[in-house]
Design an enzyme around this catalytic site. Structure first.
Site, PDB file in Angstrom:
ATOM      1  N   ALA A   1     -24.373 -28.048  16.374  1.00  0.00           N
ATOM      2  CA  ALA A   1     -24.988 -27.558  15.132  1.00  0.00           C
ATOM      3  C   ALA A   1     -24.508 -26.153  14.815  1.00  0.00           C
ATOM      4  CB  ALA A   1     -26.515 -27.591  15.253  1.00  0.00           C
TER       5      ALA A   1
ATOM      6  N   ARG B   1     -15.210 -20.719   6.618  1.00  0.00           N
ATOM      7  CA  ARG B   1     -14.233 -21.231   5.658  1.00  0.00           C
ATOM      8  C   ARG B   1     -14.635 -20.888   4.228  1.00  0.00           C
ATOM      9  NH1 ARG B   1     -14.416 -25.990   8.586  1.00  0.00           N
ATOM     10  NH2 ARG B   1     -15.683 -26.974   6.969  1.00  0.00           N
TER      11      ARG B   1
ATOM     12  N   GLU C   1     -23.895 -17.454  22.801  1.00  0.00           N
ATOM     13  CA  GLU C   1     -24.030 -18.699  23.585  1.00  0.00           C
ATOM     14  C   GLU C   1     -24.361 -18.363  25.036  1.00  0.00           C
ATOM     15  OE1 GLU C   1     -24.215 -22.073  23.363  1.00  0.00           O
ATOM     16  OE2 GLU C   1     -24.288 -21.998  25.574  1.00  0.00           O
TER      17      GLU C   1
ATOM     18  N   SER D   1     -19.121 -26.021  21.792  1.00  0.00           N
ATOM     19  CA  SER D   1     -18.766 -27.301  21.136  1.00  0.00           C
ATOM     20  C   SER D   1     -18.241 -28.381  22.059  1.00  0.00           C
ATOM     21  CB  SER D   1     -17.686 -27.039  20.075  1.00  0.00           C
ATOM     22  OG  SER D   1     -18.253 -26.370  18.997  1.00  0.00           O
TER      23      SER D   1
ATOM     24  N   CYS E   1     -23.000 -36.064  24.994  1.00  0.00           N
ATOM     25  CA  CYS E   1     -23.069 -37.507  25.244  1.00  0.00           C
ATOM     26  C   CYS E   1     -21.964 -37.975  26.176  1.00  0.00           C
ATOM     27  CB  CYS E   1     -22.958 -38.275  23.934  1.00  0.00           C
ATOM     28  SG  CYS E   1     -24.225 -37.832  22.774  1.00  0.00           S
TER      29      CYS E   1
ATOM     30  N   TYR F   1     -16.601 -62.206   8.091  1.00  0.00           N
ATOM     31  CA  TYR F   1     -16.640 -63.369   8.977  1.00  0.00           C
ATOM     32  C   TYR F   1     -15.232 -63.801   9.338  1.00  0.00           C
ATOM     33  CZ  TYR F   1     -16.158 -68.280  10.028  1.00  0.00           C
ATOM     34  OH  TYR F   1     -15.750 -69.444  10.587  1.00  0.00           O
TER      35      TYR F   1
ATOM     36  N   TRP G   1     -22.449 -67.269   9.658  1.00  0.00           N
ATOM     37  CA  TRP G   1     -23.576 -66.429   9.243  1.00  0.00           C
ATOM     38  C   TRP G   1     -23.626 -65.255  10.199  1.00  0.00           C
ATOM     39  CZ3 TRP G   1     -26.648 -66.582   5.015  1.00  0.00           C
ATOM     40  CH2 TRP G   1     -26.685 -67.770   4.283  1.00  0.00           C
TER      41      TRP G   1
ATOM     42  N   ARG H   1     -32.503 -63.662   7.002  1.00  0.00           N
ATOM     43  CA  ARG H   1     -32.908 -64.971   6.493  1.00  0.00           C
ATOM     44  C   ARG H   1     -34.187 -65.448   7.181  1.00  0.00           C
ATOM     45  NH1 ARG H   1     -28.360 -69.026   7.700  1.00  0.00           N
ATOM     46  NH2 ARG H   1     -29.864 -69.725   9.253  1.00  0.00           N
TER      47      ARG H   1
END
Lengths: 457, 457
Positions: free
Chosen positions: B11, B21, B32, B38, B42, B429, B437, B445
């Site tokens: 962030a 920029r 920091e 950065s 994960c 598909y 489907w 559905r």
């Protein structure tokens, strides 16, 4: 209520089953020209490749299984002519050569399409097509039986032609792929098609693009050479995969209107222009929701949905059924030579043809996070409308099982989502599935900047 | 314009780069606490697993790379206190122990979260956490250095805990996984979690669910046993993966409001309740667009988007920036023991908590067409609102690289698409990617029928 369904594949049998479930009083008669009902046409190349052993594996329901639900199913029977006034259809038992008449209250024309075969000497006798399962069987048997089939010429570089080309290379054949277009896959833009051509060439396919088939040289037994306006290629067999033409003849002769796409005109409830006659599947044209034009797309997924909609309307007669088929956005995917090919919406050519001002962005990313082992490669292209930012289309070409990612862009196309909004969608992220910015969000972001829309993240 | 960014990860650095920029006059100072900027949090489990060799591979941009763009970046430096009136922040150089003051026009609080560590004897000294890259390094070094680490206890059965469990099993360790909840992954419904528990157990993870950690027994060197209210397990190391708590202290002391979620309250432009202070990333709460409540979701993908929005607003001062962060729908994916786990929107529990009447459907399908070799298995669950049919959430658990398919449901959740409309979407598909489907269309559905909405295909 007596329903006659002409054509026993996806659209026809879906409608027949639905009416059968919904109406106790329905008497359903199915007329099918071939030997199979309800099979996966899209699976034929995998059967030819040998990935699937028996043709029956592609059949989701056999004639007897349908008969067990109370329908009458006439196989190897062709509908010859409809009398829309009398509500009858003349049918012919192909094996016995006997004609008779079936009456109907409702008739569903689900006659599909037939492969285009140019009128060239030798082609009818010596060219294989792979439009139906039994045609796929003939090709596979020929490949298995005849050890002298080393080199195969395929004419047509669309989905089926390319899938068959890959199948044959994997079987050990040499393949000449001929198409009169300057590039493979006319459903992709040129830049993406060129990348695919490199992949095909690396895989061993010999491409002859921008060449027009002119002659098949053959002896009594089989094909020997394929001649185009630019070359002559040795070929022990020739496969025609030049696309399908809707089988409109039966319905057209009964007065049903045929649209500019060459397919039957239907309304949202799959009614043709003739009362009592519905149509669904490869034989009809649909609304392209992005360009707002009518096109003919031959794909099982549409046939299934349209069959359901037709079935609902037929079952609800004389009241309107409550289902309407809204149209489509031209989503299509395949896997070729270990690369996924995916597209939805309009290409640049199609957007231009539709008179829509657009911007396009292209870039190359990875299928999973760049720092992971084997991050893969994904070429991404996306188009958006110039003034509004509405997503018009997207194309993906990538390794790493990325084809289904096109579905997000398909939803954007179908719902009219604009890139400036799309860029904020909460798409999934984890290292085994991509970078922190999803590739389609990156495309939306780039287009927002390119179109000078706000906000530019 | 002087911007001080506290926190140099997703962030913070996204906002800093954007302001840098957009504004020639911007003077940007980054504070920091740790040694990295950065990086992909994960990615830490994959580094611990050994799939990634060096921690630097997870870093997308180093402090020096940011400095090259003209920013001032102070590493190993902690923000101690903000004086919101004076617009200054007291910072401390952690290595030298020197405090000083930085003035700001705008301050971005991107302080992230810290791992929850219960106050139990021995835990602080002998428990590993994997919240930051350097903590991940410590764990991996301990595993590599100490050959006597055979069995590891992991406390916490969320994403990180399960990913680390898999990583350790693949490294050859035995793993006890302890969580006080009766099921793993509280972000899934029980039925899906139970399937995942079977998968984890089959993979070799020893699950101890519904057990409360009570004690770490250790000697001088390391952990020996982990004690819960139900058992005592030999463990040579213990890893705590009990989730993260937003680091709100700094901003809260400066007067910024903290919401019920325990994270900082921000508006759509990422402004806190104190003028001159913005916040983004793991430290803030966001609108859950499905339940219309505010939640704290710690995920890099949100941190990136929020950082951009904050940067746009900061750069546009004193005028409003044109970007707003709309909120999220809780999309999350991971891969565990060769199964993809994906979720978006609300679970049954969450829908109930939010007071939304819903219907849910569950079924099991295949990842590719059923007749293809290795069709895989996908368990699908979807929820829709009772009266409207609005898609509320979906969960997938499957083999065959299916996680990204959740994105379609995420778009439905975010845009408020109803199941009766969703079932007609033109999703892709082809046999290598599913049946005719699409699984999500099947879910839509089934829900349409379940909710007695129209049309029932």
């Amino acid at each position: 209520m007596r329903l006659v369904v002409v054509g026993g594949d996806a659209a026809g049998m879906t409608a027949a089953s639905l009416v059968n479930r919904r109406r106790d009083d329905a008497e359903i008669v199915v007329i099918e020209r071939g030997p199979y009902t309800s099979y996966s046409m899209c699976g034929i190349p995998y059967y030819v490749a040998g990935a699937i052993d028996e043709p029956e594996e592609l059949v989701s329901r056999s004639p007897d299984e349908f008969r067990d639900t109370g329908m009458t199913v006439h196989m190897r029977t062709e509908a010859m002519a409809i009398d829309a006034q009398a509500r009858t259809v003349a049918v012919c038992d192909l094996d016995r050569g006997v004609e008779r008449t079936e009456s109907y209250d409702a008739l569903l024309c689900a006659t599909g399409a037939h492969p285009m075969v140019p009128d060239l000497p030798g082609l009818a006798a010596h060219g294989y097509v792979v439009h139906t399962l039994d045609e796929g069987e003939q090709l596979r048997r020929a490949l298995e039986r005849r050890d002298d089939v080393r080199t195969v010429a395929i004419v047509g570089a669309g989905y089926i032609g390319l899938e068959i080309a890959e199948a044959l290379i994997e079987r050990g054949n040499a393949v000449h792929l001929i198409d009169r277009s300057p590039h493979v896959m006319r459903t992709l833009d040129e830049d993406m098609a060129q990348r695919l051509e490199e992949i095909l060439t690396d895989f061993g396919v010999q491409l002859h693009l921008g060449e027009d088939l002119q002659e098949i040289r053959h002896d009594e037994r089989r094909c020997r050479q394929v001649v185009t306006d630019a070359g002559c290629y040795e070929a022990d067999a020739v496969v025609l995969a030049m696309g399908g033409k809707p089988n409109v003849g039966l319905a057209e002769a009964a007065g049903c209107a045929v649209g500019e796409s060459g397919a039957l005109v239907v309304d949202e409830r799959m009614r043709t222009t003739v009362p009592g006659i519905w149509a669904a599947g490869d034989v009809v044209e649909s609304v392209d929701l992005v360009a707002d034009r009518r096109i003919n797309v031959q794909l099982g997924t549409h046939a299934n949905k349209q069959g359901k909609v037709a079935g609902i309307d037929i079952a609800a007669q004389p009241d309107d059924g409550d289902a309407t088929f809204p149209g489509l956005v031209g989503t299509a995917v395949t896997r070729l030579c270990r690369w996924d090919v995916a597209r939805t919406g309009l290409t640049e050519r199609e957007a231009t043809d539709a008179g829509i001002a657009y911007a396009a962005v292209s870039f190359t990313g990875t299928a999973v996070a760049g720092y992971m082992p084997d991050p893969g490669t994904v070429h991404v292209k996306m188009l958006a409308e110039r003034d509004t930012g509405r997503v018009l289309g997207a194309q993906l070409l990538g390794t790493g099982n990325v084809a289904k990612r096109i579905d997000v862009a398909a939803v954007w196309c179908q719902l009219g989502v604009a890139v400036q909004d799309a860029q904020f969608l909460d798409l999934s992220y984890a290292p085994p599935f991509g970078g922190v910015w999803d590739l389609l969000l990156v495309a939306a972001r780039k287009l927002t900047t390119e179109l000078d829309l706000s906000p530019q993240l």
